[in-house]
Design a protein around this motif. Structure first.
Motif, PDB file in Angstrom:
ATOM      1  N   GLU A  13       0.835  -1.194   0.000  1.00 29.19           N
ATOM      2  CA  GLU A  13       0.000   0.000   0.000  1.00 29.19           C
ATOM      3  C   GLU A  13       0.871   1.246   0.000  1.00 29.19           C
ATOM      4  N   ILE A  14       0.474   2.206  -0.827  1.00 24.82           N
ATOM      5  CA  ILE A  14       1.102   3.524  -0.771  1.00 24.82           C
ATOM      6  C   ILE A  14      -0.013   4.550  -0.656  1.00 24.82           C
ATOM      7  N   ILE A  21       3.641  11.489  -5.263  1.00 27.53           N
ATOM      8  CA  ILE A  21       4.906  11.399  -6.007  1.00 27.53           C
ATOM      9  C   ILE A  21       4.784  10.329  -7.095  1.00 27.53           C
ATOM     10  N   PHE A  22       4.219   9.173  -6.739  1.00 25.83           N
ATOM     11  CA  PHE A  22       4.002   8.087  -7.697  1.00 25.83           C
ATOM     12  C   PHE A  22       3.151   8.577  -8.877  1.00 25.83           C
ATOM     13  N   ASP A  23       2.068   9.282  -8.594  1.00 27.15           N
ATOM     14  CA  ASP A  23       1.197   9.813  -9.646  1.00 27.15           C
ATOM     15  C   ASP A  23       1.936  10.829 -10.512  1.00 27.15           C
ATOM     16  N   PHE A  24       2.737  11.688  -9.880  1.00 30.74           N
ATOM     17  CA  PHE A  24       3.510  12.689 -10.625  1.00 30.74           C
ATOM     18  C   PHE A  24       4.483  12.009 -11.584  1.00 30.74           C
ATOM     19  N   PHE A  41       7.130  19.446  -5.549  1.00 27.80           N
ATOM     20  CA  PHE A  41       6.750  19.223  -4.153  1.00 27.80           C
ATOM     21  C   PHE A  41       7.582  20.111  -3.226  1.00 27.80           C
ATOM     22  N   SER A  42       7.759  21.378  -3.629  1.00 29.11           N
ATOM     23  CA  SER A  42       8.645  22.287  -2.906  1.00 29.11           C
ATOM     24  C   SER A  42       8.175  22.615  -1.490  1.00 29.11           C
ATOM     25  N   ARG A  50      13.016  12.488  -0.601  1.00 24.72           N
ATOM     26  CA  ARG A  50      13.957  11.383  -0.807  1.00 24.72           C
ATOM     27  C   ARG A  50      13.524  10.127  -0.055  1.00 24.72           C
ATOM     28  N   ARG A  51      12.990  10.296   1.149  1.00 18.35           N
ATOM     29  CA  ARG A  51      12.522   9.148   1.936  1.00 18.35           C
ATOM     30  C   ARG A  51      11.383   8.431   1.209  1.00 18.35           C
ATOM     31  N   HIS A  52      10.454   9.206   0.653  1.00 15.32           N
ATOM     32  CA  HIS A  52       9.337   8.595  -0.067  1.00 15.32           C
ATOM     33  C   HIS A  52       9.801   7.952  -1.373  1.00 15.32           C
ATOM     34  N   LEU A  53      10.732   8.571  -2.067  1.00 16.87           N
ATOM     35  CA  LEU A  53      11.282   7.962  -3.274  1.00 16.87           C
ATOM     36  C   LEU A  53      11.959   6.640  -2.942  1.00 16.87           C
TER      37      LEU A  53
END
Length: 85
Positions: A13-14, A21-24, A41-42, A50-53
């Motif tokens: 699950e995300i 970020i995934f959608d972008f 995502f400024s 970076r953590r989410h990536l």
């Protein structure tokens, strides 16, 4: 109502910022690089993005490609996402 995206490959699950970020990454014709993602995502810190990536990479839902100093991201081809109810 809160929706979550389930990644069918690993049933992971995300949601939240990772989902955005995934959608972008998925909606861009050209694979976005770090600069494009950080700019879009400024309002969030570079460390948070970076953590989410990293989390998306560990779940194998995105792929990272490096060419010289440029790093780009694409949605993994084996990923099929669906909306959870």
């Amino acid at each position: 109502t809160r929706t979550s995206v389930f990644i069918n490959k690993n049933n992971k699950e995300i949601n939240g910022l990772a989902e955005k970020i995934f959608d972008f990454i998925g909606k861009n014709e050209e694979p976005p690089d770090n600069r494009a993602i950080f700019t879009n995502f400024s309002k969030f810190s570079t460390r948070t993005i970076r953590r989410h990536l990293k989390d998306l990479l560990l779940k194998s839902v995105i792929k990272r490609k490096q060419s010289g100093k440029t790093v780009t991201y694409t949605v993994a081809h084996s990923v099929n996402s669906g909306q959870a109810l």
